[in-house]
Design a protein around this motif. Structure first.
Motif, PDB file in Angstrom:
ATOM      1  N   ILE A   1      59.021  -2.486 -11.570  1.00  0.00           N
ATOM      2  CA  ILE A   1      58.180  -1.315 -11.300  1.00  0.00           C
ATOM      3  C   ILE A   1      56.743  -1.740 -11.017  1.00  0.00           C
ATOM      4  O   ILE A   1      56.145  -1.347  -9.995  1.00  0.00           O
ATOM      5  CB  ILE A   1      58.230  -0.340 -12.485  1.00  0.00           C
ATOM      6  CG1 ILE A   1      59.636   0.256 -12.627  1.00  0.00           C
ATOM      7  CG2 ILE A   1      57.189   0.768 -12.308  1.00  0.00           C
ATOM      8  CD1 ILE A   1      59.809   1.127 -13.864  1.00  0.00           C
ATOM      9  N   TYR A   2      56.179  -2.550 -11.903  1.00  0.00           N
ATOM     10  CA  TYR A   2      54.803  -3.000 -11.701  1.00  0.00           C
ATOM     11  C   TYR A   2      54.670  -3.790 -10.394  1.00  0.00           C
ATOM     12  O   TYR A   2      53.720  -3.587  -9.622  1.00  0.00           O
ATOM     13  CB  TYR A   2      54.349  -3.882 -12.874  1.00  0.00           C
ATOM     14  CG  TYR A   2      54.183  -3.168 -14.190  1.00  0.00           C
ATOM     15  CD1 TYR A   2      53.578  -1.924 -14.276  1.00  0.00           C
ATOM     16  CD2 TYR A   2      54.612  -3.755 -15.386  1.00  0.00           C
ATOM     17  CE1 TYR A   2      53.410  -1.278 -15.498  1.00  0.00           C
ATOM     18  CE2 TYR A   2      54.453  -3.126 -16.605  1.00  0.00           C
ATOM     19  CZ  TYR A   2      53.849  -1.890 -16.657  1.00  0.00           C
ATOM     20  OH  TYR A   2      53.681  -1.249 -17.865  1.00  0.00           O
ATOM     21  N   GLY A   3      55.611  -4.694 -10.153  1.00  0.00           N
ATOM     22  CA  GLY A   3      55.546  -5.514  -8.944  1.00  0.00           C
ATOM     23  C   GLY A   3      55.683  -4.693  -7.681  1.00  0.00           C
ATOM     24  O   GLY A   3      54.998  -4.946  -6.672  1.00  0.00           O
ATOM     25  N   SER A   4      56.566  -3.703  -7.675  1.00  0.00           N
ATOM     26  CA  SER A   4      56.754  -2.849  -6.509  1.00  0.00           C
ATOM     27  C   SER A   4      55.486  -2.057  -6.192  1.00  0.00           C
ATOM     28  O   SER A   4      55.133  -1.882  -5.016  1.00  0.00           O
ATOM     29  CB  SER A   4      57.917  -1.880  -6.743  1.00  0.00           C
ATOM     30  OG  SER A   4      59.131  -2.577  -6.915  1.00  0.00           O
ATOM     31  N   ILE A   5      54.807  -1.587  -7.222  1.00  0.00           N
ATOM     32  CA  ILE A   5      53.551  -0.859  -7.008  1.00  0.00           C
ATOM     33  C   ILE A   5      52.530  -1.756  -6.304  1.00  0.00           C
ATOM     34  O   ILE A   5      51.867  -1.345  -5.341  1.00  0.00           O
ATOM     35  CB  ILE A   5      52.992  -0.345  -8.343  1.00  0.00           C
ATOM     36  CG1 ILE A   5      53.900   0.744  -8.918  1.00  0.00           C
ATOM     37  CG2 ILE A   5      51.561   0.190  -8.163  1.00  0.00           C
ATOM     38  CD1 ILE A   5      53.508   1.189 -10.315  1.00  0.00           C
ATOM     39  N   LEU A   6      52.420  -3.013  -6.765  1.00  0.00           N
ATOM     40  CA  LEU A   6      51.442  -3.922  -6.175  1.00  0.00           C
ATOM     41  C   LEU A   6      51.810  -4.287  -4.742  1.00  0.00           C
ATOM     42  O   LEU A   6      50.926  -4.499  -3.900  1.00  0.00           O
ATOM     43  CB  LEU A   6      51.327  -5.190  -7.027  1.00  0.00           C
ATOM     44  CG  LEU A   6      50.721  -5.001  -8.420  1.00  0.00           C
ATOM     45  CD1 LEU A   6      50.692  -6.322  -9.167  1.00  0.00           C
ATOM     46  CD2 LEU A   6      49.306  -4.425  -8.317  1.00  0.00           C
ATOM     47  N   ASP A   7      53.102  -4.381  -4.437  1.00  0.00           N
ATOM     48  CA  ASP A   7      53.512  -4.689  -3.069  1.00  0.00           C
ATOM     49  C   ASP A   7      53.297  -3.514  -2.124  1.00  0.00           C
ATOM     50  O   ASP A   7      52.964  -3.699  -0.945  1.00  0.00           O
ATOM     51  CB  ASP A   7      54.989  -5.120  -3.051  1.00  0.00           C
ATOM     52  CG  ASP A   7      55.190  -6.544  -3.550  1.00  0.00           C
ATOM     53  OD1 ASP A   7      54.230  -7.338  -3.466  1.00  0.00           O
ATOM     54  OD2 ASP A   7      56.288  -6.861  -4.031  1.00  0.00           O
ATOM     55  N   HIS A   8      53.519  -2.297  -2.614  1.00  0.00           N
ATOM     56  CA  HIS A   8      53.363  -1.116  -1.768  1.00  0.00           C
ATOM     57  C   HIS A   8      51.901  -0.696  -1.608  1.00  0.00           C
ATOM     58  O   HIS A   8      51.541  -0.046  -0.615  1.00  0.00           O
ATOM     59  CB  HIS A   8      54.171   0.062  -2.335  1.00  0.00           C
ATOM     60  CG  HIS A   8      55.632  -0.029  -2.072  1.00  0.00           C
ATOM     61  ND1 HIS A   8      56.500  -0.718  -2.902  1.00  0.00           N
ATOM     62  CD2 HIS A   8      56.399   0.456  -1.057  1.00  0.00           C
ATOM     63  CE1 HIS A   8      57.732  -0.639  -2.418  1.00  0.00           C
ATOM     64  NE2 HIS A   8      57.699   0.064  -1.302  1.00  0.00           N
ATOM     65  N   PHE A   9      51.068  -1.066  -2.572  1.00  0.00           N
ATOM     66  CA  PHE A   9      49.648  -0.702  -2.518  1.00  0.00           C
ATOM     67  C   PHE A   9      48.816  -1.951  -2.773  1.00  0.00           C
ATOM     68  O   PHE A   9      48.360  -2.188  -3.897  1.00  0.00           O
ATOM     69  CB  PHE A   9      49.328   0.384  -3.558  1.00  0.00           C
ATOM     70  CG  PHE A   9      50.148   1.629  -3.420  1.00  0.00           C
ATOM     71  CD1 PHE A   9      49.807   2.603  -2.498  1.00  0.00           C
ATOM     72  CD2 PHE A   9      51.278   1.816  -4.211  1.00  0.00           C
ATOM     73  CE1 PHE A   9      50.558   3.757  -2.369  1.00  0.00           C
ATOM     74  CE2 PHE A   9      52.040   2.966  -4.091  1.00  0.00           C
ATOM     75  CZ  PHE A   9      51.683   3.938  -3.160  1.00  0.00           C
ATOM     76  N   PRO A  10      48.623  -2.775  -1.734  1.00  0.00           N
ATOM     77  CA  PRO A  10      47.909  -4.049  -1.920  1.00  0.00           C
ATOM     78  C   PRO A  10      46.459  -3.836  -2.349  1.00  0.00           C
ATOM     79  O   PRO A  10      45.844  -2.802  -2.084  1.00  0.00           O
ATOM     80  CB  PRO A  10      47.972  -4.688  -0.525  1.00  0.00           C
ATOM     81  CG  PRO A  10      49.066  -3.972   0.194  1.00  0.00           C
ATOM     82  CD  PRO A  10      49.068  -2.582  -0.361  1.00  0.00           C
ATOM     83  N   GLY A  11      45.929  -4.847  -3.053  1.00  0.00           N
ATOM     84  CA  GLY A  11      44.524  -4.834  -3.420  1.00  0.00           C
ATOM     85  C   GLY A  11      44.206  -3.981  -4.625  1.00  0.00           C
ATOM     86  O   GLY A  11      45.070  -3.678  -5.461  1.00  0.00           O
TER      87      GLY A  11
ATOM     88  N   ASN B   1      44.816  -0.424  -9.665  1.00  0.00           N
ATOM     89  CA  ASN B   1      44.402   0.828 -10.302  1.00  0.00           C
ATOM     90  C   ASN B   1      45.615   1.653 -10.724  1.00  0.00           C
ATOM     91  O   ASN B   1      45.632   2.242 -11.809  1.00  0.00           O
ATOM     92  CB  ASN B   1      43.533   1.647  -9.344  1.00  0.00           C
ATOM     93  CG  ASN B   1      42.120   1.100  -9.243  1.00  0.00           C
ATOM     94  OD1 ASN B   1      41.678   0.335 -10.093  1.00  0.00           O
ATOM     95  ND2 ASN B   1      41.414   1.486  -8.199  1.00  0.00           N
ATOM     96  N   TYR B   2      46.647   1.691  -9.864  1.00  0.00           N
ATOM     97  CA  TYR B   2      47.861   2.432 -10.199  1.00  0.00           C
ATOM     98  C   TYR B   2      48.580   1.797 -11.394  1.00  0.00           C
ATOM     99  O   TYR B   2      49.046   2.495 -12.302  1.00  0.00           O
ATOM    100  CB  TYR B   2      48.794   2.497  -8.993  1.00  0.00           C
ATOM    101  CG  TYR B   2      48.335   3.420  -7.892  1.00  0.00           C
ATOM    102  CD1 TYR B   2      47.491   4.494  -8.154  1.00  0.00           C
ATOM    103  CD2 TYR B   2      48.749   3.233  -6.576  1.00  0.00           C
ATOM    104  CE1 TYR B   2      47.073   5.343  -7.144  1.00  0.00           C
ATOM    105  CE2 TYR B   2      48.329   4.078  -5.551  1.00  0.00           C
ATOM    106  CZ  TYR B   2      47.488   5.137  -5.847  1.00  0.00           C
ATOM    107  OH  TYR B   2      47.077   5.973  -4.849  1.00  0.00           O
ATOM    108  N   VAL B   3      48.690   0.464 -11.391  1.00  0.00           N
ATOM    109  CA  VAL B   3      49.370  -0.240 -12.487  1.00  0.00           C
ATOM    110  C   VAL B   3      48.624  -0.019 -13.802  1.00  0.00           C
ATOM    111  O   VAL B   3      49.226   0.310 -14.837  1.00  0.00           O
ATOM    112  CB  VAL B   3      49.490  -1.742 -12.182  1.00  0.00           C
ATOM    113  CG1 VAL B   3      49.937  -2.516 -13.439  1.00  0.00           C
ATOM    114  CG2 VAL B   3      50.495  -1.982 -11.063  1.00  0.00           C
TER     115      VAL B   3
END
Length: 424
Positions: free
Chosen positions: A370-380, A385-387
């Protein structure tokens, strides 16, 4: 100190060596998250998938590992787990494709969590007398933290010495592998079972199924389990402080590795004793301490998100993230203690821990994805911030869950006191 006593502590040190190194390969991300992405070509999601697959296999085989530890000699199982892990590491150093990496991480769970870990716990128990068990397991955890830190910093030194590139990462993986293999060989020659397993009195024993059914009916077990779940899912998020400092604060790769080691290993040495001391001395209750510790995470996470970005503010960013991680490790040090607070009967302790481990450690199976997918879908910065916002929300839920747990603890204490007065 007698010769027999010296031999016992020598064997114990060997067990600590293995216990502090066997998980290094499955947790390469702790010190080498960024190099793994760069030189093994893995996205955040793919790396999270590997970690989740490892956790799923480990969870599924935990009961099997307990059976093996009771069925076979620990002197054979412990070296087998260590040497098997080291051999898988040597193959891992060839940087195979993602599909093969998935198999390797599953097999690492078989070697470490099924074959090795239950056997290690049994060997430690057999080394000490009944009145030494607390010390033995306490020294085991503290010793593992020290070995964790020393071995990880040594591997980081190998990485830097070999150029901090692809060759450095391969060399670090080989270093971890050889330490496991050497520890396995040494264990084979030094470890002996020095006493038989204790005999359980027939009238004091319960069948596994009846103990499990009794445990399921106790509400306190579920509250403890979900409390561990909330601590652990926030703990999984600590991994992403590592790439955060690299991406947002431009921390050099080698220093990112040093930070990862401190974040994941050194704080373990400090956090456990500190959490226990504060829970016992100041809060007079582990559940009460964790309740307010969850709440304390919220302003620190707000600070992490509000600190100005860039290289000029790197030390503030590091201090804020390490402060957050330290509080989480103090909670990890005491999150099993409420088992006694909620009045779990001693005769079903094993069943209670079985339920709590299954639920409490479940985030390892999906949190990284879940955390990794968030970072891949929303770079930078947006992804981080989302994580971090999600981690804050989970900490708030943890505060509420622990509030319910502490209420159950107070109710149990009141019931025990009322019963004692009635019998007086």
């Amino acid at each position: 100190m007698t010769t027999q006593s010296k031999a016992k502590w020598l064997r114990f040190l060997v067990l600590i060596l293995g216990g502090g190194t066997i998980y290094k390969l499955a947790n390469l991300k702790d010190a080498f998250y960024v190099p793994i992405q760069q030189y093994m070509g893995l996205s955040h999601t793919e790396l999270g998938t590997l970690l989740s697959a490892n956790a799923i296999i480990a969870t599924a085989l935990f009961v099997v590992g307990g059976y093996l530890a009771d069925r076979f000699d620990t002197r054979k199982l412990i070296p087998l787990g260590l040497i098997g892990t080291g051999s898988l590491g040597l193959y891992l150093a060839t940087f195979p494709g993602f599909d093969k990496l998935l198999i390797v991480f599953c097999l690492l769970a078989v070697c470490a969590d099924c074959i090795y870990w239950p056997a290690l716990l049994k060997a430690v128990r057999n080394l000490g007398e009944d009145n030494e068990q607390g010390r033995m397991f306490g020294f085991l955890e503290g010793g593992r933290g020290i070995v964790d830190t020393l071995v990880a910093f040594s591997a980081l030194g190998v990485f830097v010495a070999m150029g901090s590139g692809e060759a450095g990462l391969k060399s670090a993986i080989v270093f971890y592998s050889l330490v496991d293999i050497i520890a396995g060989i040494v264990t084979w020659f030094l470890l002996r079972d020095n006493k038989a397993a204790p005999v359980v009195k027939k009238e004091a024993s319960l069948s596994g199924m009846s103990g499990l059914l009794e445990a399921i009916r106790i509400p306190g077990i579920w509250l403890v389990s979900f409390n561990v779940f909330m601590v652990y899912i926030v703990y999984c998020g600590l991994t992403y402080f590592i790439p955060y400092l690299k991406d947002i604060y431009e921390l050099p790769v080698a220093l990112v590795g040093a930070y990862g080691i401190i974040n994941q290993y050194f704080l373990k040495i400090l956090g456990g004793p500190a959490g226990g001391f504060m829970a016992d001395k100041y809060f007079k209750s582990p559940s009460r301490y964790m309740k307010w510790a969850f709440l304390a995470l919220l302003p620190i996470m707000a600070l992490i998100m509000l600190v100005p970005k860039g290289g000029h503010f790197i030390y503030i960013g590091m201090a804020a993230t390490l402060s957050f991680a330290l509080i989480v490790f103090t909670m990890r040090g005491v999150f099993w203690a409420p088992m006694s607070e909620v009045g779990i009967p001693q005769r079903i302790t094993g069943s209670a821990f079985g339920i709590a481990c299954l639920i409490g450690y479940a985030p390892g199976m999906f949190a990284y994805v879940i955390y990794g997918s968030i970072l891949d879908h929303f770079p930078g910065q947006q992804g981080y911030n989302y994580v971090f916002s999600l981690m804050s929300l989970l900490a708030l839920i943890g505060f509420m869950v622990c509030g319910l747990l502490h209420r159950a603890v107070r109710k149990n204490i009141a019931t025990v006191q009322h019963t004692a007065l009635a019998q007086a």
